[in-house]
Design an enzyme around this catalytic site. Structure first.
Site, PDB file in Angstrom:
ATOM      1  N   ASP A   1      43.210  72.555  29.028  1.00  0.00           N
ATOM      2  CA  ASP A   1      42.486  73.189  30.139  1.00  0.00           C
ATOM      3  C   ASP A   1      41.807  72.209  31.104  1.00  0.00           C
ATOM      4  O   ASP A   1      40.982  72.615  31.920  1.00  0.00           O
ATOM      5  CB  ASP A   1      41.413  74.170  29.615  1.00  0.00           C
ATOM      6  CG  ASP A   1      42.034  75.447  29.077  1.00  0.00           C
ATOM      7  OD1 ASP A   1      43.226  75.662  29.342  1.00  0.00           O
ATOM      8  OD2 ASP A   1      41.323  76.216  28.405  1.00  0.00           O
TER       9      ASP A   1
ATOM     10  N   HIS B   1      44.733  42.724  34.103  1.00  0.00           N
ATOM     11  CA  HIS B   1      44.511  44.143  34.390  1.00  0.00           C
ATOM     12  C   HIS B   1      43.540  44.771  33.394  1.00  0.00           C
ATOM     13  O   HIS B   1      43.751  45.869  32.901  1.00  0.00           O
ATOM     14  CB  HIS B   1      45.848  44.903  34.411  1.00  0.00           C
ATOM     15  CG  HIS B   1      46.710  44.515  35.573  1.00  0.00           C
ATOM     16  ND1 HIS B   1      48.079  44.681  35.586  1.00  0.00           N
ATOM     17  CD2 HIS B   1      46.398  43.952  36.761  1.00  0.00           C
ATOM     18  CE1 HIS B   1      48.558  44.237  36.738  1.00  0.00           C
ATOM     19  NE2 HIS B   1      47.560  43.784  37.459  1.00  0.00           N
TER      20      HIS B   1
ATOM     21  N   ASP C   1      37.190  43.397  40.254  1.00  0.00           N
ATOM     22  CA  ASP C   1      38.272  43.741  41.174  1.00  0.00           C
ATOM     23  C   ASP C   1      38.170  45.243  41.384  1.00  0.00           C
ATOM     24  O   ASP C   1      38.504  46.016  40.491  1.00  0.00           O
ATOM     25  CB  ASP C   1      39.612  43.337  40.550  1.00  0.00           C
ATOM     26  CG  ASP C   1      40.792  43.610  41.473  1.00  0.00           C
ATOM     27  OD1 ASP C   1      40.662  44.391  42.427  1.00  0.00           O
ATOM     28  OD2 ASP C   1      41.872  43.028  41.206  1.00  0.00           O
TER      29      ASP C   1
ATOM     30  N   ASP D   1      40.877  46.771  48.356  1.00  0.00           N
ATOM     31  CA  ASP D   1      41.205  46.038  47.124  1.00  0.00           C
ATOM     32  C   ASP D   1      40.546  44.663  47.211  1.00  0.00           C
ATOM     33  O   ASP D   1      41.086  43.757  47.841  1.00  0.00           O
ATOM     34  CB  ASP D   1      42.738  45.933  47.010  1.00  0.00           C
ATOM     35  CG  ASP D   1      43.171  45.192  45.759  1.00  0.00           C
ATOM     36  OD1 ASP D   1      42.336  44.941  44.874  1.00  0.00           O
ATOM     37  OD2 ASP D   1      44.376  44.853  45.667  1.00  0.00           O
TER      38      ASP D   1
ATOM     39  N   HIS E   1      50.166  34.854  38.500  1.00  0.00           N
ATOM     40  CA  HIS E   1      50.564  35.921  39.438  1.00  0.00           C
ATOM     41  C   HIS E   1      50.763  35.395  40.852  1.00  0.00           C
ATOM     42  O   HIS E   1      50.567  34.217  41.130  1.00  0.00           O
ATOM     43  CB  HIS E   1      49.555  37.084  39.393  1.00  0.00           C
ATOM     44  CG  HIS E   1      48.152  36.740  39.813  1.00  0.00           C
ATOM     45  ND1 HIS E   1      47.778  36.622  41.122  1.00  0.00           N
ATOM     46  CD2 HIS E   1      47.020  36.517  39.077  1.00  0.00           C
ATOM     47  CE1 HIS E   1      46.483  36.352  41.184  1.00  0.00           C
ATOM     48  NE2 HIS E   1      45.996  36.270  39.966  1.00  0.00           N
TER      49      HIS E   1
ATOM     50  N   HIS F   1      49.788  41.167  48.096  1.00  0.00           N
ATOM     51  CA  HIS F   1      50.717  42.299  48.231  1.00  0.00           C
ATOM     52  C   HIS F   1      50.332  43.080  49.471  1.00  0.00           C
ATOM     53  O   HIS F   1      49.210  42.947  49.977  1.00  0.00           O
ATOM     54  CB  HIS F   1      50.652  43.186  46.971  1.00  0.00           C
ATOM     55  CG  HIS F   1      49.253  43.552  46.570  1.00  0.00           C
ATOM     56  ND1 HIS F   1      48.552  44.566  47.174  1.00  0.00           N
ATOM     57  CD2 HIS F   1      48.390  43.000  45.670  1.00  0.00           C
ATOM     58  CE1 HIS F   1      47.343  44.647  46.644  1.00  0.00           C
ATOM     59  NE2 HIS F   1      47.200  43.695  45.734  1.00  0.00           N
TER      60      HIS F   1
ATOM     61  N   HIS G   1      49.091  48.732  45.815  1.00  0.00           N
ATOM     62  CA  HIS G   1      50.267  47.877  45.982  1.00  0.00           C
ATOM     63  C   HIS G   1      51.186  48.656  46.911  1.00  0.00           C
ATOM     64  O   HIS G   1      51.986  49.481  46.465  1.00  0.00           O
ATOM     65  CB  HIS G   1      50.944  47.593  44.643  1.00  0.00           C
ATOM     66  CG  HIS G   1      50.082  46.748  43.738  1.00  0.00           C
ATOM     67  ND1 HIS G   1      50.372  46.507  42.422  1.00  0.00           N
ATOM     68  CD2 HIS G   1      48.913  46.065  43.973  1.00  0.00           C
ATOM     69  CE1 HIS G   1      49.426  45.743  41.894  1.00  0.00           C
ATOM     70  NE2 HIS G   1      48.539  45.456  42.808  1.00  0.00           N
TER      71      HIS G   1
ATOM     72  N   GLU H   1      44.825  36.780  47.247  1.00  0.00           N
ATOM     73  CA  GLU H   1      44.055  36.837  46.004  1.00  0.00           C
ATOM     74  C   GLU H   1      44.472  35.808  44.954  1.00  0.00           C
ATOM     75  O   GLU H   1      44.917  36.161  43.870  1.00  0.00           O
ATOM     76  CB  GLU H   1      44.147  38.237  45.414  1.00  0.00           C
ATOM     77  CG  GLU H   1      45.562  38.800  45.264  1.00  0.00           C
ATOM     78  CD  GLU H   1      45.543  40.166  44.588  1.00  0.00           C
ATOM     79  OE1 GLU H   1      44.932  40.281  43.520  1.00  0.00           O
ATOM     80  OE2 GLU H   1      46.140  41.114  45.128  1.00  0.00           O
TER      81      GLU H   1
ATOM     82  N   TYR I   1      42.788  31.296  35.482  1.00  0.00           N
ATOM     83  CA  TYR I   1      42.385  31.994  34.258  1.00  0.00           C
ATOM     84  C   TYR I   1      42.576  31.044  33.079  1.00  0.00           C
ATOM     85  O   TYR I   1      43.703  30.604  32.820  1.00  0.00           O
ATOM     86  CB  TYR I   1      43.228  33.259  34.076  1.00  0.00           C
ATOM     87  CG  TYR I   1      43.303  34.067  35.363  1.00  0.00           C
ATOM     88  CD1 TYR I   1      42.312  34.979  35.692  1.00  0.00           C
ATOM     89  CD2 TYR I   1      44.350  33.863  36.275  1.00  0.00           C
ATOM     90  CE1 TYR I   1      42.366  35.693  36.883  1.00  0.00           C
ATOM     91  CE2 TYR I   1      44.407  34.567  37.468  1.00  0.00           C
ATOM     92  CZ  TYR I   1      43.420  35.483  37.771  1.00  0.00           C
ATOM     93  OH  TYR I   1      43.472  36.174  38.955  1.00  0.00           O
TER      94      TYR I   1
ATOM     95  N   ARG J   1      38.999  35.092  40.273  1.00  0.00           N
ATOM     96  CA  ARG J   1      39.914  35.529  41.341  1.00  0.00           C
ATOM     97  C   ARG J   1      39.050  35.856  42.549  1.00  0.00           C
ATOM     98  O   ARG J   1      37.946  36.373  42.403  1.00  0.00           O
ATOM     99  CB  ARG J   1      40.742  36.744  40.911  1.00  0.00           C
ATOM    100  CG  ARG J   1      41.681  37.254  42.009  1.00  0.00           C
ATOM    101  CD  ARG J   1      42.787  38.192  41.509  1.00  0.00           C
ATOM    102  NE  ARG J   1      42.301  39.430  40.945  1.00  0.00           N
ATOM    103  CZ  ARG J   1      42.273  39.713  39.647  1.00  0.00           C
ATOM    104  NH1 ARG J   1      42.706  38.826  38.774  1.00  0.00           N
ATOM    105  NH2 ARG J   1      41.813  40.861  39.212  1.00  0.00           N
TER     106      ARG J   1
ATOM    107  N   GLU K   1      39.605  37.833  46.165  1.00  0.00           N
ATOM    108  CA  GLU K   1      40.605  38.672  46.855  1.00  0.00           C
ATOM    109  C   GLU K   1      40.003  39.315  48.098  1.00  0.00           C
ATOM    110  O   GLU K   1      38.978  39.991  48.027  1.00  0.00           O
ATOM    111  CB  GLU K   1      41.091  39.773  45.906  1.00  0.00           C
ATOM    112  CG  GLU K   1      42.001  40.795  46.572  1.00  0.00           C
ATOM    113  CD  GLU K   1      42.605  41.793  45.598  1.00  0.00           C
ATOM    114  OE1 GLU K   1      41.927  42.185  44.638  1.00  0.00           O
ATOM    115  OE2 GLU K   1      43.768  42.186  45.829  1.00  0.00           O
TER     116      GLU K   1
HETATM  117  N1  GLY Z   1      43.647  45.522  41.908  1.00  0.00           N
HETATM  118  C1  GLY Z   1      44.992  45.182  41.738  1.00  0.00           C
HETATM  119  C2  GLY Z   1      45.354  44.026  42.542  1.00  0.00           C
HETATM  120  O1  GLY Z   1      44.510  43.264  42.941  1.00  0.00           O
HETATM  121  O2  GLY Z   1      46.487  43.825  42.862  1.00  0.00           O
HETATM  122 MN    MN Z   2      42.556  43.702  43.313  1.00  0.00          MN
HETATM  123 MN    MN Z   3      45.304  43.134  44.950  1.00  0.00          MN
END
Ligand code: GLY
Ligand code: MN
Ligand code: MN
Length: 422
Positions: A23, A227, A244, A255, A334, A338, A345, A368, A372, A390, A392
């Protein structure tokens, strides 16, 4: 519709509402392409475009007004509202779609539709197609061609209009306030989710009901999990905190990532690594300009990060070799960004004809870079352990360069320390 041509039909259902538990449903969020074309926020809706149809080209199937259902589960736009408020030429009850849609497909050559997203809807579309085919002896022509609807829409979504940029500025403003509040309120001993609560508070105060994605609030070793969304650990004196988090406004995302010391003061080691990431980010942003290729910011960031890692003794050897053999990937696995838009994304091809795409005014992307260094990393001095950083920002490509839309969030160690210490 002009791109589709007059002998086509486009069919685009919104997202399927998902059950969370008995529900209880997850908060509904419309499909991005559907919302891009319609602005229609409700579940159980299908958009149909029938170019050059005399009785109306833009049709919405949606829920009818129903006093009892609306008393239990909330208001509905209804058929009249679909036309009056959302500009549909015609609106029909979704319950009647099986009777109406095959007729709209008759004598159209091409169906624009994205297969494979929703198996149940794919099957219904095949059923509608077959019911048109069944009429061939009556002289009815069934569509012969299926075209992925997503590609033309994604190309449109990649270049943001002025209204879209304004909407994104709103989402970014909310996230800016949120990151600043997190810096002001963070204290050793707080739980990560308590800092998340501060973020959500600012999102909503700024008029953004939802986060654009699950906020990442990771202290110390958790900052090294890319993540990380558990946000359930206690924040420790002496650790860095990586946040983030972005707000969503009218289905457009921000973002932003910032990393700062839980106690308000960077240690020497933290500051040394932070400045490497910051210099990498600034070098990458410098490459965002019309005509430059998508990979140029990433390559600039990799160069600065690798140089810094060599200088601090985290990597050994020459710069050329460390880049060519990708030694930096141990600490920077990474990419540098993006596309950003309705989806965090966002859509849009990164390569065209096998080559990295060039920036054009109106594109929005993130920049970004990060580093790490989990505890126990082999051949890494202990002073670097459990540091995850990071930085960003959200960047708009302009006619003569770029604009950092999220520049209001403190970014240098001096700016961050000044805000955190009143
Ligand atoms: N928050 C996901 C990224 O930075 O791509
Ligand atoms: Mn991000
Ligand atoms: Mn991002």
């Amino acid at each position: 519709m002009r791109m589709m041509g007059g002998d086509s039909i486009a069919i685009l259902p919104t997202a399927v509402s998902c059950q969370r538990n008995r529900d209880v449903e997850y908060p509904f969020r419309p499909d991005s392409n559907f919302y891009y074309l319609s602005g229609f926020p409700e579940q159980d809706a299908v958009l149909v475009l029938v170019p050059e149809r005399k009785h109306g080209e833009y049709i919405l199937f949606c829920r009818e007004n129903d006093a009892t259902a609306e008393m239990w589960n909330g208001r509905r736009t209804g058929l009249k509202g679909a036309c009056d408020l959302y500009g549909a030429d015609d609106a029909f009850p979704l319950d009647d779609i099986d009777d109406i849609l095959p007729g709209l497909m008759e004598n159209r050559e091409r169906v624009f539709y994205t297969m494979g997203l929703d198996k149940a809807f794919d099957q219904r579309l095949m059923d509608w197609l077959n019911s048109v085919r069944d009429k061939s002896r009556m002289g009815v022509h069934a569509p012969a061609e299926f075209v992925a609807l997503e590609h033309p829409i994604h190309e449109m979504r990649l270049i943001k209009s002025r209204t879209e940029i304004k909407t994104m500025r709103h989402a970014i403003k909310a996230a800016t306030a949120a990151h600043k509040r997190a810096m002001r309120t963070c204290q050793p001993g707080m739980m990560e989710y308590q800092v998340e609560a501060e973020l959500l508070h600012e999102f909503m105060q700024a008029g953004c009901r939802d986060a654009a994605y699950a906020s990442i609030v990771g202290g110390g070793e958790n900052a090294c999990i890319l993540h990380y969304t558990e946000n359930r650990s206690i924040l420790k004196e002496g650790d860095l905190l990586l946040i983030d988090a972005g707000a969503e406004h009218l289905c457009y995302a921000s973002d932003i990532t910032r990393t700062f010391p839980v106690n308000g003061r960077f240690s020497n080691a933290q500051k040394q690594l932070y400045d490497v990431v910051l210099q990498a980010q600034l070098a990458a942003i410098d490459k965002v300009t019309p005509g430059a290729a998508w990979n140029e910011p990433h390559e600039a960031a990799v160069r600065v990060l690798t140089k810094g890692l060599l200088k601090l003794g985290l990597l050994k050897g020459t710069l050329a070799k460390a880049i060519k053999e990708e030694h930096y990937k141990k600490f920077y696995p990474h990419k540098t960004g993006h596309w950003l838009g309705m989806d965090v994304h966002d859509v849009g091809d990164y390569k065209v004809d096998g080559l990295w795409r060039c920036f054009e005014p109106g594109m929005v992307l993130t920049v970004e870079p990060g580093l790490y260094i989990p505890a126990g990393s082999p051949r890494v001095a202990k002073k670097w352990w459990d540091i995850g950083i990071r930085i960003e920002d959200d960047v708009l490509v302009t006619r003569d360069g770029c604009e950092v839309l999220s520049r209001g969030v403190p970014k240098t160690t001096e700016e961050i320390e000044a805000l955190m210490n009143g």
